[in-house]
Each structure stands twice: as structure tokens, then as C-alpha cells.
Design an enzyme around this catalytic site. Structure first.
Site, mmCIF file in Angstrom:
data_model
loop_
_atom_site.group_PDB
_atom_site.id
_atom_site.type_symbol
_atom_site.label_atom_id
_atom_site.label_comp_id
_atom_site.label_asym_id
_atom_site.label_seq_id
_atom_site.Cartn_x
_atom_site.Cartn_y
_atom_site.Cartn_z
ATOM 1 N N PHE A 172 0.799 -1.225 0.000
ATOM 2 C CA PHE A 172 0.000 0.000 0.000
ATOM 3 C C PHE A 172 0.830 1.273 0.000
ATOM 4 C CE2 PHE A 172 0.918 -0.186 4.544
ATOM 5 C CZ PHE A 172 1.087 1.170 4.847
ATOM 6 N N LYS A 196 -1.386 -7.076 -9.474
ATOM 7 C CA LYS A 196 -2.357 -7.090 -8.364
ATOM 8 C C LYS A 196 -1.972 -5.936 -7.440
ATOM 9 C CE LYS A 196 -3.115 -8.312 -4.481
ATOM 10 N NZ LYS A 196 -3.534 -7.353 -3.419
ATOM 11 N N GLU A 199 -4.960 -3.778 -2.168
ATOM 12 C CA GLU A 199 -6.418 -3.589 -2.052
ATOM 13 C C GLU A 199 -6.741 -2.306 -1.284
ATOM 14 O OE1 GLU A 199 -4.578 -5.899 -0.751
ATOM 15 O OE2 GLU A 199 -4.989 -6.149 1.391
ATOM 16 N N LYS A 200 -5.701 -1.721 -0.643
ATOM 17 C CA LYS A 200 -5.953 -0.503 0.141
ATOM 18 C C LYS A 200 -5.921 0.757 -0.710
ATOM 19 C CE LYS A 200 -4.422 -2.406 4.503
ATOM 20 N NZ LYS A 200 -3.644 -3.628 4.199
ATOM 21 N N SER A 249 5.056 -7.111 3.182
ATOM 22 C CA SER A 249 5.508 -7.575 4.501
ATOM 23 C C SER A 249 6.186 -8.940 4.420
ATOM 24 C CB SER A 249 4.301 -7.681 5.429
ATOM 25 O OG SER A 249 3.446 -8.703 4.936
ATOM 26 N N CYS A 304 9.530 1.846 3.337
ATOM 27 C CA CYS A 304 10.484 0.784 3.652
ATOM 28 C C CYS A 304 11.870 1.381 3.846
ATOM 29 C CB CYS A 304 10.503 -0.251 2.553
ATOM 30 S SG CYS A 304 10.887 0.491 0.977
ATOM 31 N N GLU A 404 8.972 -4.434 12.965
ATOM 32 C CA GLU A 404 8.902 -3.244 12.117
ATOM 33 C C GLU A 404 7.660 -2.458 12.552
ATOM 34 O OE1 GLU A 404 7.737 -3.958 8.037
ATOM 35 O OE2 GLU A 404 8.962 -2.290 7.354
HETATM 36 P P1 NAD Z 1 1.312 -6.632 2.972
HETATM 37 O O1 NAD Z 1 2.256 -7.762 2.944
HETATM 38 O O2 NAD Z 1 0.252 -6.609 3.980
HETATM 39 O O3 NAD Z 1 0.570 -6.553 1.553
HETATM 40 C C1 NAD Z 1 1.324 -6.604 0.336
HETATM 41 C C2 NAD Z 1 0.534 -7.400 -0.693
HETATM 42 O O4 NAD Z 1 0.438 -8.769 -0.284
HETATM 43 C C3 NAD Z 1 -0.886 -6.883 -0.868
HETATM 44 O O5 NAD Z 1 -1.155 -6.839 -2.254
HETATM 45 C C4 NAD Z 1 -1.733 -7.883 -0.115
HETATM 46 O O6 NAD Z 1 -2.999 -8.076 -0.713
HETATM 47 C C5 NAD Z 1 -0.914 -9.168 -0.182
HETATM 48 N N1 NAD Z 1 -1.017 -9.990 1.050
HETATM 49 C C6 NAD Z 1 -1.012 -9.536 2.327
HETATM 50 N N2 NAD Z 1 -1.037 -10.567 3.189
HETATM 51 C C7 NAD Z 1 -1.063 -11.693 2.449
HETATM 52 C C8 NAD Z 1 -1.088 -13.084 2.769
HETATM 53 N N3 NAD Z 1 -1.102 -13.514 4.025
HETATM 54 N N4 NAD Z 1 -1.100 -13.970 1.754
HETATM 55 C C9 NAD Z 1 -1.070 -13.548 0.477
HETATM 56 N N5 NAD Z 1 -1.055 -12.244 0.117
HETATM 57 C C10 NAD Z 1 -1.034 -11.330 1.082
HETATM 58 O O7 NAD Z 1 2.191 -5.299 3.023
HETATM 59 P P2 NAD Z 1 1.676 -3.803 3.147
HETATM 60 O O8 NAD Z 1 1.167 -3.598 4.529
HETATM 61 O O9 NAD Z 1 0.814 -3.452 2.003
HETATM 62 O O10 NAD Z 1 3.053 -3.006 2.952
HETATM 63 C C11 NAD Z 1 3.920 -2.690 4.019
HETATM 64 C C12 NAD Z 1 5.113 -3.605 4.049
HETATM 65 O O11 NAD Z 1 5.793 -3.556 2.816
HETATM 66 C C13 NAD Z 1 6.139 -3.192 5.085
HETATM 67 O O12 NAD Z 1 6.613 -4.360 5.719
HETATM 68 C C14 NAD Z 1 7.243 -2.551 4.263
HETATM 69 O O13 NAD Z 1 8.524 -2.587 4.846
HETATM 70 C C15 NAD Z 1 7.186 -3.382 3.048
HETATM 71 N N6 NAD Z 1 7.790 -2.695 1.921
HETATM 72 C C16 NAD Z 1 9.015 -3.120 1.518
HETATM 73 C C17 NAD Z 1 9.642 -2.494 0.458
HETATM 74 C C18 NAD Z 1 10.973 -2.944 -0.016
HETATM 75 O O14 NAD Z 1 11.346 -2.600 -1.135
HETATM 76 N N7 NAD Z 1 11.716 -3.718 0.769
HETATM 77 C C19 NAD Z 1 8.999 -1.434 -0.205
HETATM 78 C C20 NAD Z 1 7.736 -1.036 0.246
HETATM 79 C C21 NAD Z 1 7.133 -1.680 1.307
#
Ligand code: NAD
Length: 520
Positions: A172, A196, A199-200, A249, A304, A404
Site C-alpha cells: 500500500f 495485483k 487492495e488498500k 511484509s 520501507c 517493524e
Molecule cells: P502486505 O504484505 O500486507 O501486503 C502486500 C501485498 O500482499 C498486498 O497486495 C496484499 O494483498 C498481499 N497480502 C497480504 N497478506 C497476504 C497473505 N497472508 N497472503 C497472500 N497475500 C497477502 O504489506 P503492506 O502492509 O501493504 O506493505 C507494508 C510492508 O511492505 C512493510 O513491511 C514494508 O517494509 C514493506 N515494503 C518493503 C519495500 C521494499 O522494497 N523492501 C517497499 C515497500 C514496502
């Protein structure tokens, strides 16, 4: 007042209600070049984090629609891969021009759905735009290699070919930049794509896809589906998808890495972070404090690349006081307000989680130097706001340090030497980035040599590398071996074919040799 974007109006199949308030618009799928409303009756509300207003509704794309999106991408692949590279590049030239044209529209959508300030939202788009610009030079990025006469009259060359259908799963926090890390590189290499979005905040992906179509991307090259775990699992399991790019994440990232790899896909998974900034006593104080405040609280800590932990080497009391002073001066407001320095966090759940981690820090012995939990923003009383928060006397065993936080919370630690500070950073499970602030070249060199992190900053907070480099990350912050964009990104979306050719008059009568061929 926050602006309610109407971007999905032309795709919405919902009839306008009789009341003055229009019902929330449904975010369309993009399948085979058509923006279509999903047949799914289940949707998730996309909520403006500053107001709690429902901006739009994102459907849970049905399995049938998902299959149609993958099938459109698969059917388009043969014609797209043989489309001249110069034509593919020209579409990127046009796309970067269109993104510039619509940058304000993209930014307002990001602010409305994600909450970050408008200025920050422009940066979100701009850092993705740079990847599009880089993709304009794909012909040279994708060049192969050639060695003539590896054996008598025999030449060998290697070419980089596209993989087929690739998929991207987005977080997101950067609704424009991260989709732009993915599909421009993938499709300019000759792949087709299924995206994909989070969703937020799926709006920016839809806007970008509209621009890509306007730029001339043929139908079926880029497709968009929506949802959460089920659609992600469908992507992991699908036999026609050859590679997955994931950012988000650790829970989701490690699951996708394991499940996607199990069906033979390439997976690049960028995950969580706990970025440290080490401050040595010889650092330039003013610039360092500004850097710490900007990188700790910018985007409400939801980057991140946020510097969420400072390790002061030596006495830190006066620096902490100054840090508090500067953090206090930041203006917390809705991202659409011109004076906002930081906006709300993404959801009520995120706010609760951040507040819980702050409290756990206090309960395990950390001292609160600045507490932003009870902030009220006039006019936006329902927003998910947390003001800048600073905890000191933090130790490595505390939950607030191990987890985090992903909010506007800066943790302060102390070390007696650079050696000790480096040890603290290296013991942390994450390895996304780390920075040092010092005027000593010797210390900086020791730091960048010994530190276990992907992105290293010297007198700058963690930089997001420009697209001619790659966004890196090590330890628990990354799974896979080819990073996003740059050379590694091109390698991720292509596979090597090695061709050995013989063009010579072959001598007759030399007989058949079954021995292993060796160079003659
Ligand atoms: P998230 O993991 O909750 O969601 C990311 C994607 O994964 C979404 O599209 C979501 O629908 C999907 N998803 C979530 N949980 C899932 C599951 N259990 N099974 C399958 N799919 C799932 O992450 P977020 O809250 O949207 O983003 C924040 C996180 O992203 C933080 O941990 C941040 O550090 C990380 N991030 C990392 C970088 C990097 O380059 N290292 C860059 C941006 C964000």
C-alpha cells in the site's frame, strides 16, 4: 476538504443513486485491454485515511476473471515478444510523457487513498517515472554477448529472452512507484503482465494502466486483478505465470516466495525493514538532525526506507533534545492540506498496532521523549493520525525494536563505539538499509564495508537507488537473487539462451566421433 476522485466513473456499472451522494465507485479489472467491472459481489472499501470516507470499492476478482486475465496475457505474449524492441521502447517514451502530464491527478488519487502529503505523492510518482525513463533504453540494457570462433568456424552468442506471463503483487505504501518498478521493465523486455495492486489503494495502478494503454500498449500486455490472499495464492499456483515480483511484509513475502517457487516460478520478494542510522560525534549536527527527522517521520514512517532507529555513538542527550524540538515542529494534517508535513497512517488497525508497539516499548523500559498518540487534527477528527513519536533508551530485546513499526516512531539507542553500533545493526534480522552520519572517511569506509544491509547511506538517509542501479536488500528484507530494476531487474524478467553456430565447409569422410566435443 479532501477531494473525492471520480477516476473510475467511466468504468462503473453502478447506477447513480437518487440521493445527491454518489455511491462509492467500483475499481475495474483490466482484462485483455478492457476495463471491466468484476462480477464478484464481494468488495473491500478503499478508505480515505484522513476522513474515513469510502473512496471506492475494490472487488475480489473472481477465479474466472483471474484466469481470463492470465489467458489474455498468455495469448498476447507471442505477438508482443516479437514486436520490435524499438516499438516497445517508444511506448515507454510516450508513457513517461503521459505520466508527467497527469502527475497531479495521480498525486491527488494517492493522497486520497493512501494519506501521504501531496508533495510526497508527487515524489511517489516521480520515483516510478524514473524507472519508465530507464526502460526507454531497454535495447542496450537487454543486449546479449558474442564470442566469435570459440572453436574453428564456430561462434557462440547469448541472448536475453522474455519469460512469458509475469505477475506483480504490490504493497500500500507506494501506490505508483512500486507498480512502476515492475510492469514497465517487464513489458519492455517483451513479457506480458498481470498486476495485483494493494487492495488498500488500487487507484494509481488503474490510472497508470489507462496511461499505458493511451501510450499504445497493446491490449492484453498489461492486465489488472484485485483481491487479497486468495488471488495471491492463485497467482502463486498458476501454471502459465513464470515469475512473480512482490513487495510487502515478511508474512506475505515469505509465503509467496515459498509457494511461487514450489511451482517453478522466479520470485523476487522485497520485504520488511528496520533501518538504522548511526550518528558519530563528529557528524554535521544540523544536517544530520534534519535528515533524521525527514527520514523518520516522512510519509508518517510508512516507507520501507524510513530510518526508524538511530544509534548515537557517545553522549546523545543534547542531540535527542534537538531532535524532539524539530519533530515537535512538524505539522500533522490531512495530506491534501498545503501545510501538512505528515499525514495519517493507512488504517485504524495500523494505528492501533503502532500505538500498541509504542506502549510495549514504554512498558519494557524505554522513555517516551515525544508522544504523538493522542493527537487530534482539527477538521479531520476521524483520521488515523499519529504525531511524531520518539522513544529513547531502547534496547535490542524490546518488541518495539524487534518488530517493524511502520509508523512515525523513531527509536533511539546508544553505543560506546562505532564497532558496537555496527554490531547492533548487524544483529537485527532485517537488512534493507543503514546509514552513517560522520565527517570521518575512515569511519564511513569501515561502516560500508562491515554493515550487512542492501542500501547504504553515508551522510544521507537511506536512498532509494536510481534505476540504473537496483533496489537491494539483504537478510530478512529480501528473498530471491535478482533485485528490482537496474541490470538485475532486466535479468529477472529475461532468461539467457546460448546459441552455438557452425558455418563452414565441413570436411567429409572424417567419420563419427562419440568423444565429448572439445575446442579445436
Ligand atoms: P502486505 O504484505 O500486507 O501486503 C502486500 C501485498 O500482499 C498486498 O497486495 C496484499 O494483498 C498481499 N497480502 C497480504 N497478506 C497476504 C497473505 N497472508 N497472503 C497472500 N497475500 C497477502 O504489506 P503492506 O502492509 O501493504 O506493505 C507494508 C510492508 O511492505 C512493510 O513491511 C514494508 O517494509 C514493506 N515494503 C518493503 C519495500 C521494499 O522494497 N523492501 C517497499 C515497500 C514496502
Amino acid at each position: 476538504k479532501a477531494v473525492r476522485p471520480q477516476i473510475f466513473a467511466k468504468f462503473s456499472t453502478a447506477a447513480e443513486p437518487s440521493s445527491k451522494q454518489p455511491s462509492p465507485l467500483r475499481v475495474p479489472n483490466l482484462i485483455g485491454g478492457a476495463f471491466v467491472d468484476s462480477r464478484s459481489s464481494t468488495s473491500i472499501d478503499v478508505i480515505n485515511p484522513a476522513t474515513q470516507e469510502v473512496v471506492s470499492q475494490v472487488p475480489l476478482t473472481t477465479n474466472e476473471e483471474f484466469k481470463a486475465a492470465v489467458s489474455a496475457a498468455k495469448q498476447t505474449f507471442p505477438s508482443w515478444r516479437y514486436t520490435p524492441i524499438t516499438t516497445r521502447q517508444r511506448i515507454m517514451f510516450k508513457l513517461q510523457e503521459l505520466i508527467r502530464r497527469d502527475i497531479d491527478k495521480l498525486a491527488i488519487n494517492i493522497t486520497t487513498e493512501q494519506g501521504k502529503t501531496l508533495k510526497d505523492a508527487h515524489g511517489d510518482v516521480f520515483r516510478g517515472l524514473e524507472v519508465v525513463e530507464h526502460a526507454c533504453g531497454m535495447a542496450t540494457l537487454q543486449m546479449g554477448e558474442y564470442v566469435p570462433n570459440v572453436s574453428n568456424g564456430i561462434d557462440t552468442y547469448s541472448i536475453r529472452e522474455p519469460l512469458g506471463v509475469c505477475a506483480g503483487i504490490c504493497p500500500f505504501n507506494f501506490p505508483a512507484m512500486i507498480p512502476l518498478w515492475m510492469f514497465p521493465v517487464a513489458v519492455t523486455c517483451g513479457n506480458t503482465f498481470v498486476l495485483k495492486p494493494s487492495e488498500k489503494d488500487p487507484g494509481a495502478s488503474i490510472l497508470l494502466a489507462e496511461l499505458a494503454m493511451e501510450a499504445g500498449l497493446p491490449n492484453g500486455v498489461l492486465n489488472i486483478v484485485h483481491g487479497t490472499n486468495d488471488i495471491v495464492n492463485a497467482i502463486c499456483d498458476d501454471e502459465d505465470i513464470r515469475a512473480i515480483s512482490f513487495v510487502g511484509s515478511n508474512t506475505a513475502g515469505m509465503h509467496i516466495y515459498a509457494r511461487g517457487s514450489a511451482t517453478g516460478k522466479r520470485v523476487q520478494s522485497n520485504m520488511g525493514a528496520k533501518n538504522h542510522g548511526i550518528v558519530l560525534p563528529d557528524a554535521s549536527i544540523d544536517a544530520t538532525l534534519n535528515a533524521l527527522v525527514a527520514a523518520g517521520f516522512g510519509a508518517a514512517g510508512q516507507r520501507c526506507m524510513a530510518l526508524s532507529t538511530v544509534v548515537f555513538v557517545g553522549d546523545s542527550k543534547s542531540l535527542e533534545d534537538k531532535l524532539v524540538e524539530r519533530a515537535k515542529a512538524l505539522k500533522v494534517n490531512a495530506g491534501t492540506e498545503p501545510d501538512a508535513d505528515l499525514g495519517p497512517v493507512i488504517s485504524k488497525q495500523a494505528k492501533e498496532r503502532i500505538c500498541r508497539l509504542i506502549q510495549s516499548g514504554v512498558e519494557s523500559g524505554a522513555r517516551l521523549l515525544l508522544d504523538g498518540r493522542n493527537i487530534v487534527v482539527p477538521g479531520y477528527e476521524h483520521g488515523n493520525f499519529i504525531g511524531p513519536t520518539i522513544l529513547t533508551d531502547v534496547t535490542a530485546d524490546m518488541e518495539c525494536y524487534k518488530e517493524e513499526i511502520f509508523g512515525p516512531v523513531l527509536l533511539c539507542m546508544r553505543a560506546d563505539s562505532l564497532e558496537e553500533a555496527i554490531n547492533i545493526v548487524n544483529k537485527n534480522k532485517y537488512g534493507n538499509g543503514a546509514s552513517i552520519f560522520t565527517s570521518s572517511g575512515i569511519a564511513a569506509r569501515k561502516f560500508h564495508t562491515e554493515i550487512e544491509a542492501g542500501q547504504v547511506g553515508i551522510n544521507v538517509p537511506i536512498p532509494v537507488p536510481l534505476p540504473f542501479f537496483s533496489f537491494t536488500g539483504s537478510k530478512a528484507s529480501f528473498a530471491g537473487d535478482l533485485n528490482f530494476y537496474g541490470k538485475a531487474g532486466v535479468n529477472f524478467y529475461t532468461q539467457i539462451k546460448t546459441i552455438t553456430q557452425q558455418w563452414k565447409d565441413l570436411p567429409g569422410g572424417s567419420g563419427v566421433s562419440l568423444a565429448m566435443p572439445t575446442s579445436q
